[in-house]
Design an enzyme around this catalytic site. Structure first.
Site, PDB file in Angstrom:
ATOM      1  NE  ARG A  90      -4.189  -1.655   0.197  1.00  0.00           N
ATOM      2  CZ  ARG A  90      -4.245  -2.762  -0.540  1.00  0.00           C
ATOM      3  NH1 ARG A  90      -3.258  -3.029  -1.392  1.00  0.00           N
ATOM      4  NH2 ARG A  90      -5.275  -3.586  -0.460  1.00  0.00           N
ATOM      5  CG  HIS A 121      -3.425  -1.483  -6.619  1.00  0.00           C
ATOM      6  ND1 HIS A 121      -3.837  -0.805  -5.491  1.00  0.00           N
ATOM      7  CD2 HIS A 121      -3.404  -2.792  -6.256  1.00  0.00           C
ATOM      8  CE1 HIS A 121      -4.052  -1.671  -4.498  1.00  0.00           C
ATOM      9  NE2 HIS A 121      -3.795  -2.893  -4.964  1.00  0.00           N
TER      10      HIS A 121
END
Ligand code: NDP
Length: 319
Positions: free
Chosen positions: A234, A282
């Site tokens: 993250r 991502h």
């Protein structure tokens, strides 16, 4: 199973994801639970009829009025966008997907990104752009030290794959872990030592109150000069301003970033223009319907029989 002995699943499952294929998930779920009614979040539905949710980054308020919700399945591994939300009915179990195929896909990405640095590929890419035959003798794999922060479902698998390549692998987790061939460390007291020995740092931690901003300027500076950072976890685990500065100053030799504090990474962000940064949007790993639907179906059956679901997230721990 014979139709008459099949457990009856009441209520509907709601689906939400901007990235995943609803039809593929619906078909995979219904192949296992033909009685399960699936509804997409954008379709008209009675919130009270929803017993199960399969969701990835549902907007705030999405779960409002789903007062009969019995199970939330996070459509992935990282549950930070679900834990602590105010629109969830109290006590509803949150589960995550733990799928060997998802771990393998992640390990593939980590392996690619790590070997790219271990084999000095960015150096050869730059030389090629200059039209230069720039010989640099390959390092022996065991001379390259890779530290993997986070040794969970995904981190442990990646650490093992890296080890299989002959690299020297250090691992770091909250509680002690034992992975063959990997020098495992745990707890905050060992983090600085692990960082100071990492030629390549791979971040595979969940985002929790304890890990948010963990890799601040001071800790990033503990990495040896020229080290590379790979973040597949993250963005908010890393201080992005410090990251930019250290990439510019050369303290960090390069970074492969799949995740960012703000996604999509805004146009004009300095990271876009840095030659020593590789950006992917991502997707290091994704949940695969055919291989993950079975465990979701099992959990639906468990919950409908009043049993505890498997792979339950601990909201207090945050992962
Ligand atoms: P797990 O929950 O299985 O494992 C988490 C690991 O991190 C464990 O080893 C845990 O320690 C460790 N950890 C947690 N908190 C701390 C802490 N405070 N200090 C030290 N170690 C800590 O996670 P996964 O391996 O399944 O996934 C990791 C992350 O990868 C996800 O949370 C998600 O954010 C990200 N992800 C990214 C994807 C992408 O496409 N980019 C796809 C899927 C996931 P312990 O072993 O002691 O519990």
């Amino acid at each position: 199973m014979h139709a008459s002995s099949r457990p009856v699943v009441s209520g509907a499952m709601i689906f939400y994801s901007e990235f995943d294929d609803y039809a593929a998930w619906r078909d995979a779920m219904q192949a296992r639970l033909p009685d399960l009614r699936m509804v997409h979040g954008s379709e008209a539905h009675d919130p009270a009829s929803i017993h199960y949710a399969l969701a990835w980054k549902a907007p705030q308020g999405f779960f409002d009025r789903m007062k009969n919700l019995r199970l939330i399945v996070n459509l992935g591994a990282g549950v930070d966008s679900l834990v602590g939300r105010e629109d969830l009915p109290a006590g509803v179990p949150i589960t995550r997907i733990t799928d060997p195929n998802m771990a393998r896909m992640m390990a593939g990405y980590v392996l690619f990104a790590t070997l790219r640095y271990a084999r000095d590929i960015p150096y050869f890419e730059a030389a090629q752009r200059r039209g230069e035959w720039a010989y640099r003798h390959p390092r022996s794999p065991e001379d390259v030290r890779v530290a993997v922060l986070g040794l969970g479902e995904l981190g442990a698998c990646a650490a093992q794959e890296l080890r299989r390549q002959g690299l020297t692998v250090l691992g770091w987790s909250r509680s002690p872990r034992n992975i063959e061939g990997v020098e495992c460390h745990s707890g905050m007291e060992s983090l600085d030592t692990v960082l100071s020995r990492a030629d390549i740092l791979v971040v595979m931690l969940p985002l929790t109150p304890q890990t948010r901003g963990l890799l601040d300027r001071e800790r990033l500076q503990r990495l040896p000069r020229g080290a590379a950072l790979i973040n597949v976890a993250r963005g908010a685990l890393v201080d992005q301003t410090a990251l930019n500065d250290l990439l510019r100053s050369g303290h960090l030799g390069g970074a492969t970033l799949d995740v960012f504090e703000r996604e999509p990474l805004p146009a004009g962000d300095p990271l876009w223009a840095m030659d020593n940064v590789l950006i992917t949007p991502h997707l290091a790993s994704v949940a695969i319907p055919a291989s993950a639907a079975g465990q979701i179906a099992d959990n639906i059956l468990r919950v409908s029989q009043g049993l505890e679901p498997a792979n339950r997230v601990d909201p207090a721990r945050g992962y």
